[in-house]
Write an enzyme that holds these catalytic residues in place. Sequence first.
Site, mmCIF file in Angstrom:
data_model
loop_
_atom_site.group_PDB
_atom_site.id
_atom_site.type_symbol
_atom_site.label_atom_id
_atom_site.label_comp_id
_atom_site.label_asym_id
_atom_site.label_seq_id
_atom_site.Cartn_x
_atom_site.Cartn_y
_atom_site.Cartn_z
ATOM 1 C CG ASP A 465 137.692 -14.203 20.480
ATOM 2 O OD1 ASP A 465 137.169 -13.197 20.011
ATOM 3 O OD2 ASP A 465 138.882 -14.481 20.288
ATOM 4 C CD GLU A 534 143.284 -11.909 20.203
ATOM 5 O OE1 GLU A 534 143.616 -12.978 19.689
ATOM 6 O OE2 GLU A 534 142.266 -11.266 19.870
#
Length: 888
Positions: A465, A534
């Site tokens: 992230d 994702e």
Amino acid sequence: MLPKGRTLRRPIPLLVVAAMGLAVLVPDAAANAGPVPGTGKPLNVAANPGKTSTVPDWRLQSSAKATQGGDVISGPSYSDAGWLTVPARSTVLAGLIANNKYGDVNYSNNLSKVNKGDFSVPWWYRKVFQADPQPGVSTFLKLNGGVISRGEIWINGKKVAGTDTVIGAYPTYEFNVTGLLKKGDNAIAIKASPSDPTKDLVIHFIDWSQLPPDRNQGLFRDVDLVTSGAVSLRGLHVLTDLPLPSLNSATVTVKVDARNNTGGTVTTTVAGSAAGQNYSQNVTLNANETKTLTFTLNVSNPQIWWPFQMGASPLYEATATATVNGAKSDEQKETFGIREVTSKMISGNRQYQINGKPFLVRGGGWASDLFLRTNVQKIADELMLTKSMGLNTIRLEGKPENDEIYDMADRMGIMIMTGWECCSKWQNTGGFSAEDKKVAGASAEGEAKRIRNHPSVFTFLIGSDEAPVAAVETIYLDALKRADWQTPVVTAAARRSSPQLGASGMKMDGPYWWEPPVYWYNNQKGGSAGFASEIGPGPAIPEMDELKKFLSQGEIDKLTDYNAKQYHLSPSSTFSKFGIWGTALDNRYGKPANVNDFVKKAQLQQYETNRAQFEAFGRDFSDTGGNQAQGVIYWMQNDPWPKLYWHLYNYNLATAGSYFGAKTANKALHVQYSYDDKSLAVVNMGLQDVDGLSVQVTVFNSDGTQKADETRNVTAKANGSVRVGNLPQPAGLSGAYFARLLLKDSSGKVIDRNVYWLSTKADTLNYGGGDWWYTPQSAYADLKGLSSLKAGQVSVSSATTPGTGEGRLATHVTVKNTGTSVAFFLRASVRKGSGGAEVLPVDWSDNYITLFPGETQIIRAEYRQSDLGGAQPVVEVSGHNVSKRSAS
């Protein structure tokens, strides 16, 4: 995984547990493996150069009970009576589960009854083994991964390494223990410290499922005792280079480290072969010196390794043997493939190329077993389903698997992305201590060296992230350079950048929960533009057979309460309720009459949006600039533990609507409909144009009457898509209607079939609302008419023949619509005798099929004969408007 402007996209949940007790809910059949009997298998470490002896199992005990020090516990004569025998790769909790210390931790909320306080202290692993030390032979203790969270290593009462050395999940270690061994009984003891993913660089499941109470404390990879003579060989690996665009030759560079284990000068001959060519070199090593030997080979007309939809996936073998004075001192061998992976940025988005050809990544996020157990047969079955589903890629986020998955992926032509995880200590690179930085570098180097030979591995993401801070980026890049890493290194899975690597070229804009099919075609957020690392539509409800395996009846009944917390969803408050997914189900298909109706309608909703997600990216692979699709990773592919969301097939490898929607979309040559502009497209993942094709498009009202029928000629563009006009829009359509697309070859043979159920009312989205994990709907398609279809009539027959491999069967199911109405969403299953349990896993050619009046379709199921348990295979078929029946 982190949204813009948020500290954590997925907050780390707290696991609240009750005191340990054995009075937990247990269904009819326990799902846990039994304990290893007795005190374990014998381990004999022979003094044969070039031999590896893997510890086959361990004795396990808590330090709260085994209170002595390592000097005592590692003594060969120490009595470990009362200790448990656990598998070779076994976290503490996995070992306790294997010994049936709990009820079925997959069932109901049994996992919450495990006392996490038991894991607040270190645990001991111990193994007694036999050795026969010989002059001139050295023995090395090798850890193929770390000890979670830290390890203390002892042999025969002597400390080999402490928790200041053995740290983290991924660094590898090798210790010369020659001087500690004696003839006869020896003992090794490893003390594993408690695990906390916020404090150490270990493994964390975040919101992937409920969390393991031990946080994966202990061992999860093999521990080896390796012997060699005066010279050891380490790190055999192969670098390949293709003079692209030509594939007619390759440069193959073989490297291996030769290490002198003695205090004097040694001359050795290192010889081997790779890609059918031999090599040899004499080298003199000073005392305790290591040299890297390099052999450069020119290979003509090499067999090129490709992902499975683009070509074959051939493998070569490289070998190396060191001899001293004519006697073998050590040897190594590795498999490798000749291929080249590159990437480039297109309008800020990353595109990968394999052997010079653009590669559309269509994959899933892989979940390791929640307790980090390695079940080789299950992994093989999962990769079978992966390939059958048409997924060409698996993404490992922070849980690099053991070696077996890479070996299988190499042979099957499935690509693997690897890298670190989010939302734990791994993400907080700005707060890394000097020790953390050392462990981070050792982790990257260890993992890279372990998997660098695998042609299936095509990229390394050093952040998920968030990108690492500059200093840690340098540590990672230096580590990967030491490992001779060849494929693209990316700074993050989110749209981030770092000083040396620059922009990631990937996006992580969600969603992680329900979106309607039309969402995926819009270039905003998670839509089909760029590389989405994702994304997925959240809930994935298995069929009722599966629900009964891990939910109590009360929990099954509670599924229709969309505001109730479901234990088999997530520990995160964001994903613990069905919420907007259930609202969409009610609005689009009608509120379920009961839980059986809920399960039935869930399959429809899962199928259509999963199909659309992959189809949108397939269609838009041929767009240009920033709108071009480059890759999509479905979040997630599989289950670490039985759950109700984020999977394409479930924990027991049962395939439902989620799976078959994706399978339909990911065919290598495929005809499809576009929810945004009603266009039709043919997608071709092969490297050659396919001409002489035609698309027949037929529109039906919900009662099965035909409203339009057109045929269009098309040439399928290599490695891309081509539009084939729009879906006809005849007057007088029912509110819910059907479209059938048939792709035919020049002889008229159907090579792809795709059926849609559509609404004259569109799903629409409110891009100004929502959050990082979803975009809300402002209006819903109306598919409620599908619940009042006239009952369908079908005939079903089956025939079983030998399958494609030894011990496998293939059951061919012929289904014919014998009525005048649509036979909608027919599901076939293979049963262990009449009324028996479903056979799993099964590789179906297709399922959840829809037949129009007079149509016949044959679908094929392949499975292991042993999974029948001695019963005869019986096929059951039921549908949305067809009652259950057995095949004749």
